[in-house]
Scaffold this motif. Structure first.
Motif, PDB file in Angstrom:
ATOM      1  N   SER A 161       0.861  -1.187   0.000  1.00 55.54           N
ATOM      2  CA  SER A 161       0.000   0.000   0.000  1.00 55.54           C
ATOM      3  C   SER A 161       0.895   1.234   0.000  1.00 55.54           C
ATOM      4  N   GLY A 162       0.317   2.363  -0.406  1.00 51.97           N
ATOM      5  CA  GLY A 162       1.047   3.623  -0.310  1.00 51.97           C
ATOM      6  C   GLY A 162       1.893   3.939  -1.516  1.00 51.97           C
ATOM      7  N   THR A 163       2.819   4.880  -1.335  1.00 59.27           N
ATOM      8  CA  THR A 163       3.669   5.387  -2.406  1.00 59.27           C
ATOM      9  C   THR A 163       5.118   5.358  -1.961  1.00 59.27           C
ATOM     10  N   LYS A 164       5.996   4.958  -2.895  1.00 64.05           N
ATOM     11  CA  LYS A 164       7.428   4.958  -2.633  1.00 64.05           C
ATOM     12  C   LYS A 164       8.160   5.484  -3.860  1.00 64.05           C
ATOM     13  N   GLN A 165       9.335   6.032  -3.608  1.00 67.05           N
ATOM     14  CA  GLN A 165      10.164   6.510  -4.711  1.00 67.05           C
ATOM     15  C   GLN A 165      11.592   6.065  -4.505  1.00 67.05           C
ATOM     16  N   ASN A 166      12.247   5.733  -5.625  1.00 77.20           N
ATOM     17  CA  ASN A 166      13.651   5.364  -5.587  1.00 77.20           C
ATOM     18  C   ASN A 166      14.293   5.878  -6.875  1.00 77.20           C
ATOM     19  N   GLY A 167      14.912   7.032  -6.781  1.00 80.44           N
ATOM     20  CA  GLY A 167      15.540   7.609  -7.969  1.00 80.44           C
ATOM     21  C   GLY A 167      14.521   7.953  -9.035  1.00 80.44           C
ATOM     22  N   ARG A 168      14.729   7.392 -10.236  1.00 76.09           N
ATOM     23  CA  ARG A 168      13.814   7.683 -11.346  1.00 76.09           C
ATOM     24  C   ARG A 168      12.550   6.831 -11.310  1.00 76.09           C
ATOM     25  N   LEU A 169      12.485   5.922 -10.395  1.00 82.17           N
ATOM     26  CA  LEU A 169      11.329   5.034 -10.289  1.00 82.17           C
ATOM     27  C   LEU A 169      10.480   5.418  -9.089  1.00 82.17           C
ATOM     28  N   SER A 170       9.181   5.268  -9.265  1.00 83.66           N
ATOM     29  CA  SER A 170       8.277   5.408  -8.127  1.00 83.66           C
ATOM     30  C   SER A 170       7.111   4.451  -8.326  1.00 83.66           C
ATOM     31  N   ARG A 229      -7.505  -2.095  -5.653  1.00 80.24           N
ATOM     32  CA  ARG A 229      -6.838  -3.278  -6.208  1.00 80.24           C
ATOM     33  C   ARG A 229      -6.024  -2.985  -7.463  1.00 80.24           C
ATOM     34  N   TYR A 230      -5.181  -1.960  -7.357  1.00 74.33           N
ATOM     35  CA  TYR A 230      -4.239  -1.729  -8.441  1.00 74.33           C
ATOM     36  C   TYR A 230      -2.975  -1.084  -7.912  1.00 74.33           C
ATOM     37  N   SER A 231      -1.917  -1.242  -8.722  1.00 72.20           N
ATOM     38  CA  SER A 231      -0.645  -0.610  -8.422  1.00 72.20           C
ATOM     39  C   SER A 231      -0.072  -0.050  -9.717  1.00 72.20           C
ATOM     40  N   LEU A 232       0.661   1.047  -9.593  1.00 71.16           N
ATOM     41  CA  LEU A 232       1.284   1.700 -10.741  1.00 71.16           C
ATOM     42  C   LEU A 232       2.779   1.838 -10.505  1.00 71.16           C
ATOM     43  N   LEU A 233       3.541   1.590 -11.564  1.00 73.75           N
ATOM     44  CA  LEU A 233       4.988   1.805 -11.535  1.00 73.75           C
ATOM     45  C   LEU A 233       5.306   2.900 -12.543  1.00 73.75           C
ATOM     46  N   TYR A 234       5.962   3.950 -12.074  1.00 76.10           N
ATOM     47  CA  TYR A 234       6.341   5.066 -12.924  1.00 76.10           C
ATOM     48  C   TYR A 234       7.849   5.020 -13.201  1.00 76.10           C
ATOM     49  N   ILE A 235       8.187   5.140 -14.469  1.00 77.33           N
ATOM     50  CA  ILE A 235       9.592   5.231 -14.852  1.00 77.33           C
ATOM     51  C   ILE A 235       9.780   6.577 -15.533  1.00 77.33           C
ATOM     52  N   SER A 236      10.650   7.386 -14.989  1.00 70.79           N
ATOM     53  CA  SER A 236      10.894   8.695 -15.605  1.00 70.79           C
ATOM     54  C   SER A 236      12.278   8.721 -16.242  1.00 70.79           C
ATOM     55  N   SER A 237      12.411   9.563 -17.267  1.00 70.83           N
ATOM     56  CA  SER A 237      13.695   9.747 -17.965  1.00 70.83           C
ATOM     57  C   SER A 237      14.342   8.406 -18.267  1.00 70.83           C
ATOM     58  N   SER A 238      13.613   7.564 -18.996  1.00 72.04           N
ATOM     59  CA  SER A 238      14.057   6.178 -19.199  1.00 72.04           C
ATOM     60  C   SER A 238      15.430   6.112 -19.876  1.00 72.04           C
ATOM     61  N   GLN A 239      16.170   5.043 -19.540  1.00 71.62           N
ATOM     62  CA  GLN A 239      17.492   4.784 -20.084  1.00 71.62           C
ATOM     63  C   GLN A 239      17.479   3.401 -20.730  1.00 71.62           C
ATOM     64  N   THR A 240      18.441   3.164 -21.611  1.00 71.84           N
ATOM     65  CA  THR A 240      18.474   1.872 -22.305  1.00 71.84           C
ATOM     66  C   THR A 240      18.621   0.717 -21.314  1.00 71.84           C
ATOM     67  N   THR A 241      19.268   0.967 -20.195  1.00 71.50           N
ATOM     68  CA  THR A 241      19.442  -0.077 -19.181  1.00 71.50           C
ATOM     69  C   THR A 241      18.137  -0.416 -18.456  1.00 71.50           C
ATOM     70  N   ASP A 242      17.091   0.362 -18.684  1.00 70.98           N
ATOM     71  CA  ASP A 242      15.772   0.041 -18.118  1.00 70.98           C
ATOM     72  C   ASP A 242      15.070  -1.064 -18.904  1.00 70.98           C
ATOM     73  N   SER A 243      15.597  -1.403 -20.055  1.00 76.37           N
ATOM     74  CA  SER A 243      14.975  -2.452 -20.878  1.00 76.37           C
ATOM     75  C   SER A 243      14.901  -3.766 -20.115  1.00 76.37           C
ATOM     76  N   GLY A 244      13.861  -4.523 -20.425  1.00 72.37           N
ATOM     77  CA  GLY A 244      13.657  -5.805 -19.767  1.00 72.37           C
ATOM     78  C   GLY A 244      12.175  -6.002 -19.519  1.00 72.37           C
ATOM     79  N   VAL A 245      11.872  -6.951 -18.652  1.00 76.87           N
ATOM     80  CA  VAL A 245      10.473  -7.238 -18.328  1.00 76.87           C
ATOM     81  C   VAL A 245      10.198  -6.818 -16.895  1.00 76.87           C
ATOM     82  N   TYR A 246       9.110  -6.114 -16.702  1.00 73.58           N
ATOM     83  CA  TYR A 246       8.702  -5.650 -15.378  1.00 73.58           C
ATOM     84  C   TYR A 246       7.540  -6.499 -14.899  1.00 73.58           C
TER      85      TYR A 246
END
Lengths: 113, 108
Positions: free
Chosen positions: B51-60, B68-85
């Motif tokens: 529950s709630g909100t958290k942030q870690n660098g460019r991710l929150s 019954r939902y959750s959201l993942l935010y990616i800001s200023s994406s980089q090529t190293t962010d590629s992959g499966v979430y």
């Protein structure tokens, strides 16, 4: 603080052989979980263990698969008489207590020839 | 068992773009985690957020447990962010049910 360790990282077995996968949890963690990632099925829970106890093995196939977490040493996932359908990535995770964040190891990729 | 749906299934971004990944689940949960599976197959913990909100660098991440939902935010994406979430939830505290994932490709 070392993370969850799994070995081997890659394992090749022929049909009918046995596969033993090892998992050492993070220091201070006494709860271990095994998951399997099959290509078309995604990641699935297999079993939850605490030291010397199997808490929940509802996700584990009834035959050929077994798991243990002895008082001393790593947790072991054992697959007897492997078949091609057992080829998958097997992940181990650990947590310090239940209802808590799980930390995953790098996985063991099992290939059955 | 509890159902987990992630959207979108695939996403292609240019470097520097922002994105939002969504995870819907069918029952109340007491464990929710977001992971990044990198191209080498390793599962990297991003957030433990029932529950709630958290942030870690460019991710929150934000989880609205009552809806019954959750959201993942990616800001200023980089090529190293590629992959499966992956989003994974548990209603019994320990048996994580994983969604099918969002496959992200960040291009230069």
């Amino acid at each position: 603080n070392a993370g969850v360790m799994q070995n081997p990282r890659h394992l090749v077995r022929r049909r009918g052989q046995e596969a033993r996968l090892r998992c050492s949890p993070m220091k201070g963690h006494s709860h271990v979980y095994w998951y399997r990632q099959l290509p078309e099925e995604g990641l699935k829970f297999m079993v939850y263990l605490q030291k010397e106890n199997i808490i929940d093995e509802s996700g584990m196939p009834k035959e050929r698969f077994s798991a243990e977490f002895p008082k001393e040493g790593p947790s072991i996932l054992r697959i007897q008489q492997v078949v091609r359908g057992d080829s998958a990535a097997y992940f181990c995770a650990s947590s310090p207590v239940n209802y808590n964040e799980q930390f995953f190891g790098p996985g063991t990729r099992l290939t059955v020839l | 068992g509890i159902q987990v749906e992630q959207s979108p299934p695939d996403l292609i971004l240019q470097e520097g773009a922002n994105s939002t990944l969504r995870c819907n689940f069918s029952d109340s949960v007491n464990n929710l985690q977001w992971f990044h599976q990198n191209p080498w197959g390793q599962l990297i913990n991003l957030f433990y957020i029932p529950s709630g909100t958290k942030q870690n660098g460019r991710l929150s991440a934000t989880t609205v447990a009552t809806e019954r939902y959750s959201l993942l935010y990616i800001s200023s994406s980089q090529t190293t962010d590629s992959g499966v979430y992956f989003c994974a939830v548990a209603s019994n505290g320990y048996a994580l049910n994983f969604g099918k994932g969002t496959s992200l490709l960040v291009t230069p």
